[in-house]
Design a protein around this motif. Structure first.
Motif, mmCIF file in Angstrom:
data_model
loop_
_atom_site.group_PDB
_atom_site.id
_atom_site.type_symbol
_atom_site.label_atom_id
_atom_site.label_comp_id
_atom_site.label_asym_id
_atom_site.label_seq_id
_atom_site.Cartn_x
_atom_site.Cartn_y
_atom_site.Cartn_z
ATOM 1 N N ALA A 14 0.963 -1.273 0.060
ATOM 2 C CA ALA A 14 0.114 -0.041 -0.201
ATOM 3 C C ALA A 14 0.950 1.159 0.122
ATOM 4 O O ALA A 14 1.184 1.671 1.084
ATOM 5 N N PRO A 15 1.305 1.635 -1.176
ATOM 6 C CA PRO A 15 2.389 2.647 -1.184
ATOM 7 C C PRO A 15 1.924 4.060 -0.633
ATOM 8 O O PRO A 15 2.744 4.806 -0.288
ATOM 9 N N GLN A 16 0.565 4.354 -0.567
ATOM 10 C CA GLN A 16 0.047 5.541 -0.077
ATOM 11 C C GLN A 16 0.406 5.490 1.327
ATOM 12 O O GLN A 16 0.276 6.692 2.147
ATOM 13 N N TYR A 17 0.509 4.295 2.069
ATOM 14 C CA TYR A 17 1.035 4.634 3.464
ATOM 15 C C TYR A 17 2.532 4.031 3.650
ATOM 16 O O TYR A 17 2.764 3.982 4.695
ATOM 17 N N GLY A 18 3.322 3.942 2.718
ATOM 18 C CA GLY A 18 4.658 3.536 2.782
ATOM 19 C C GLY A 18 4.614 2.199 3.251
ATOM 20 O O GLY A 18 5.829 1.794 3.718
ATOM 21 N N LEU A 19 3.615 1.449 2.840
ATOM 22 C CA LEU A 19 3.808 -0.168 3.183
ATOM 23 C C LEU A 19 4.308 -1.026 2.107
ATOM 24 O O LEU A 19 3.434 -0.863 1.047
ATOM 25 N N TYR A 20 5.053 -1.778 2.594
ATOM 26 C CA TYR A 20 5.328 -3.041 1.465
ATOM 27 C C TYR A 20 6.051 -4.168 2.323
ATOM 28 O O TYR A 20 5.891 -4.094 3.562
ATOM 29 N N SER A 21 6.105 -5.188 1.825
ATOM 30 C CA SER A 21 6.175 -6.430 2.558
ATOM 31 C C SER A 21 7.543 -7.271 2.199
ATOM 32 O O SER A 21 7.995 -7.357 0.860
ATOM 33 N N HIS A 22 8.233 -7.608 3.250
ATOM 34 C CA HIS A 22 9.573 -8.461 3.067
ATOM 35 C C HIS A 22 8.986 -9.901 3.125
ATOM 36 O O HIS A 22 8.277 -10.337 3.838
ATOM 37 N N ARG A 23 9.716 -10.571 2.207
ATOM 38 C CA ARG A 23 9.563 -12.273 2.179
ATOM 39 C C ARG A 23 10.441 -12.708 3.224
ATOM 40 O O ARG A 23 11.606 -12.737 3.188
ATOM 41 N N ILE A 24 9.917 -13.907 4.050
ATOM 42 C CA ILE A 24 10.626 -14.505 5.125
ATOM 43 C C ILE A 24 10.123 -15.986 5.114
ATOM 44 O O ILE A 24 9.037 -16.066 5.712
ATOM 45 N N GLY A 25 10.774 -16.609 4.390
ATOM 46 C CA GLY A 25 10.375 -18.060 4.197
ATOM 47 C C GLY A 25 8.892 -18.187 3.348
ATOM 48 O O GLY A 25 8.822 -17.284 2.352
ATOM 49 N N ASP A 26 8.029 -18.668 3.899
ATOM 50 C CA ASP A 26 6.713 -18.697 3.163
ATOM 51 C C ASP A 26 5.800 -17.618 3.561
ATOM 52 O O ASP A 26 4.508 -17.548 3.507
ATOM 53 N N MET A 27 6.301 -16.697 4.406
ATOM 54 C CA MET A 27 5.499 -15.551 5.218
ATOM 55 C C MET A 27 5.945 -14.206 4.785
ATOM 56 O O MET A 27 7.086 -14.061 4.145
ATOM 57 N N TRP A 28 5.197 -13.323 5.058
ATOM 58 C CA TRP A 28 5.411 -11.739 5.006
ATOM 59 C C TRP A 28 5.288 -11.011 6.062
ATOM 60 O O TRP A 28 4.693 -11.293 6.685
ATOM 61 N N LEU A 29 6.374 -10.090 5.874
ATOM 62 C CA LEU A 29 6.604 -9.132 7.038
ATOM 63 C C LEU A 29 6.154 -7.734 6.578
ATOM 64 O O LEU A 29 6.896 -7.167 5.589
ATOM 65 N N ALA A 30 4.808 -7.364 7.047
ATOM 66 C CA ALA A 30 4.268 -6.115 6.510
ATOM 67 C C ALA A 30 4.316 -5.011 7.905
ATOM 68 O O ALA A 30 3.962 -5.565 8.906
ATOM 69 N N GLY A 31 4.503 -3.922 7.648
ATOM 70 C CA GLY A 31 4.311 -2.766 8.751
ATOM 71 C C GLY A 31 4.204 -1.442 8.398
ATOM 72 O O GLY A 31 4.421 -1.328 7.109
ATOM 73 N N GLY A 32 4.074 -0.585 9.183
ATOM 74 C CA GLY A 32 4.154 0.839 9.028
ATOM 75 C C GLY A 32 4.511 1.538 10.168
ATOM 76 O O GLY A 32 4.486 1.051 11.315
ATOM 77 N N ALA A 33 4.716 2.713 9.977
ATOM 78 C CA ALA A 33 5.254 3.658 10.991
ATOM 79 C C ALA A 33 4.277 5.019 10.911
ATOM 80 O O ALA A 33 3.965 5.820 10.136
ATOM 81 N N SER A 34 3.910 5.317 12.381
ATOM 82 C CA SER A 34 3.108 6.472 12.487
ATOM 83 C C SER A 34 4.035 7.708 12.987
ATOM 84 O O SER A 34 5.296 7.326 13.442
ATOM 85 N N ASN A 35 3.406 8.801 13.153
ATOM 86 C CA ASN A 35 4.466 10.012 13.588
ATOM 87 C C ASN A 35 3.912 9.969 15.250
ATOM 88 O O ASN A 35 4.594 11.012 15.915
ATOM 89 N N THR A 36 3.145 9.319 15.694
ATOM 90 C CA THR A 36 2.927 9.253 16.945
ATOM 91 C C THR A 36 4.071 8.423 17.803
ATOM 92 O O THR A 36 4.705 7.876 17.123
ATOM 93 N N GLY A 37 3.920 8.610 19.081
ATOM 94 C CA GLY A 37 4.871 7.900 19.973
ATOM 95 C C GLY A 37 5.509 8.620 20.943
ATOM 96 O O GLY A 37 4.969 9.713 21.434
#
Length: 427
Positions: free
Chosen positions: A263-286
């Motif tokens: 989802a490029p509008q969120y800066g979101l892409y996925s890394h492939r790890i084995g047969d799974m995918w690691l997806a995530g995003g970063a907020s400006n809160t924190g």
């Protein structure tokens, strides 16, 4: 330690130095070592300094264990750090680091004209842009990533990468190949490394590396990963729906998925790890929002007087300034930190609740984009230490909060080494 089971080695090359761990087949870290880059170089772009730091961290680790029981090695590096090399691995120019912009903006424009929208090769710090920057240099054998280059010191091979580091260089993790559109940007295919799945066997250690570290000649070097992926794997998350929230200066959420999410509008892409995918995003809160209102000691003191089981009824979206990346993609998105309660403790509680609400929305966003249902959360970063905040998050998110096995990226690299060693029948 049993010689029958043996151990593996994970090495993390971070921004300030290197760390290494030895891990048993059961996943227990039994030795570790570290070295500051500053001890060897005053320039963080110095590859010789990287290698000296790795060598020192690994030597410190190996001094604590029976080296004869080593089975495999895996290395992670900073995502998007690249350098051009000769066939023997000699650097041919100063590397461009993960956060270095590509010097020629025309290169970035050329990538934007040809790269699919969901490609991770977009952006000012594009790995593909760095390849295009370096390829005109005379004598270039390959343009490779930091982790590739360091792994090459153990194998003698400087033409192999992994699916995670290659992502920002334009690699297609779904088709598992370098895509045809790369040629239209002017990228030379002959300078791209071969790409293996993270954790896959590359080769046994070279005779020179075996001699230098006293390693058995059959020790396997496996394809590495990025520091971010390694940090996730270190926590112990290993099934679809397992998530890791990083409560640092900003809030970052990552989840293992059974399908890729882009989802490029969120800066979101996925890394492939084995047969799974690691997806995530970063907020400006924190944590930066908390720090803008309260000193660290004050947060700890006020937290003691907060009842996390009740709700303030306030609907905060804590940001330092307008603009949000994920789970809302809006550069003009306005912070909500009003009305401010009269009591500081109540104000802090409302901020805790607000950040937890953003975290919940972030995972809901991942689910809406196709991820599995959230099944568990592991928490890393400074915010994980605040019990009151944790209790509020548990109430808001309503899923099991699990123990983090390690926050060391080197331990995540070691878990990939375990995978490779098992695949090769060494454990």
């Amino acid at each position: 330690m049993s010689g029958a089971s043996g151990f593996v080695l994970g090495i993390d090359m971070g921004t300030s130095g290197a760390r290494a761990v030895a891990m048993t087949a059961a996943g227990e870290v039994v030795a570790s070592g570290s070295a500051k880059l500053a001890a060897f170089s005053d320039n963080h772009r110095d590859p010789v300094g990287w290698w000296k730091a790795v060598r020192a961290a690994l030597a410190e680790t190996l001094a604590e264990i029976e080296v004869a029981h080593a089975r495999a090695i895996c290395i992670d590096g900073t995502s998007g750090t690249m350098l051009p090399v000769a066939a023997d691995g000699a650097p041919l120019a100063t590397p461009l680091m993960y956060n270095d912009p590509v010097p020629d903006s025309a290169i970035i424009e050329r990538i934007a004209a040809h790269a699919p929208e969901e490609s991770a090769a977009h952006g000012a710090t594009s790995g593909l842009g760095k390849l295009l920057t370096f390829q005109p240099l005379p004598g270039v054998f390959r343009v490779i990533h930091q982790a590739d280059w360091l792994a090459g010191h153990f194998t003698g091979l400087y033409d192999v990468s992994d699916e995670n580091n290659a992502l920002k260089t334009g690699y297609d993790p779904v088709a598992r190949k370098w895509p045809d559109w790369l040629a239209r940007t002017g990228a030379r295919a002959d300078l791209l490394p071969d790409v293996l799945p993270a954790g896959s066997p590359i080769a046994t250690v070279s005779p020179a590396a075996a001699e230098a570290f006293g390693l058995p000649s059959e020790v396997l070097v496996v394809a590495g990963t990025t520091d971010g992926c390694a940090s996730f794997l270190a926590t112990g998350a290993d099934r679809p729906g397992d998530a890791v929230s990083a409560l640092g200066t900003t809030l970052t959420v990552k989840m293992l998925s059974d399908k890729p999410l882009f989802a490029p509008q969120y800066g979101l892409y996925s890394h492939r790890i084995g047969d799974m995918w690691l997806a995530g995003g970063a907020s400006n809160t924190g944590g930066a929002v908390l720090a803008a209102h309260f000193e660290t000691g004050r947060i700890a003191a006020l937290s003691e007087s907060i009842d996390p089981a009740t709700d303030t009824g306030l609907d905060f979206y804590p940001l330092l300034k307008p603009g949000e990346r994920f789970p809302v993609a809006d550069p003009a998105f306005l912070p909500r930190v009003e009305p401010r309660p009269a009591e500081d403790a109540e104000f802090l509680k409302a901020i805790f609740e607000g950040i937890a609400g953003v975290e919940r929305l972030a995972y809901e966003r991942l689910v809406s984009l196709g991820s599995p249902a959230l099944r568990s959360i592991r928490t890393v970063g400074g915010g994980a230490k605040n019990a009151t905040w944790t209790a509020i998050r548990k109430r808001k998110l309503a899923v099991p909060f699990l123990r983090v096995l390690s926050e060391e990226a080197a331990a995540g690299a070691a878990r990939l080494a375990l995978s490779g060693a098992r695949e090769a029948g060494l454990l």
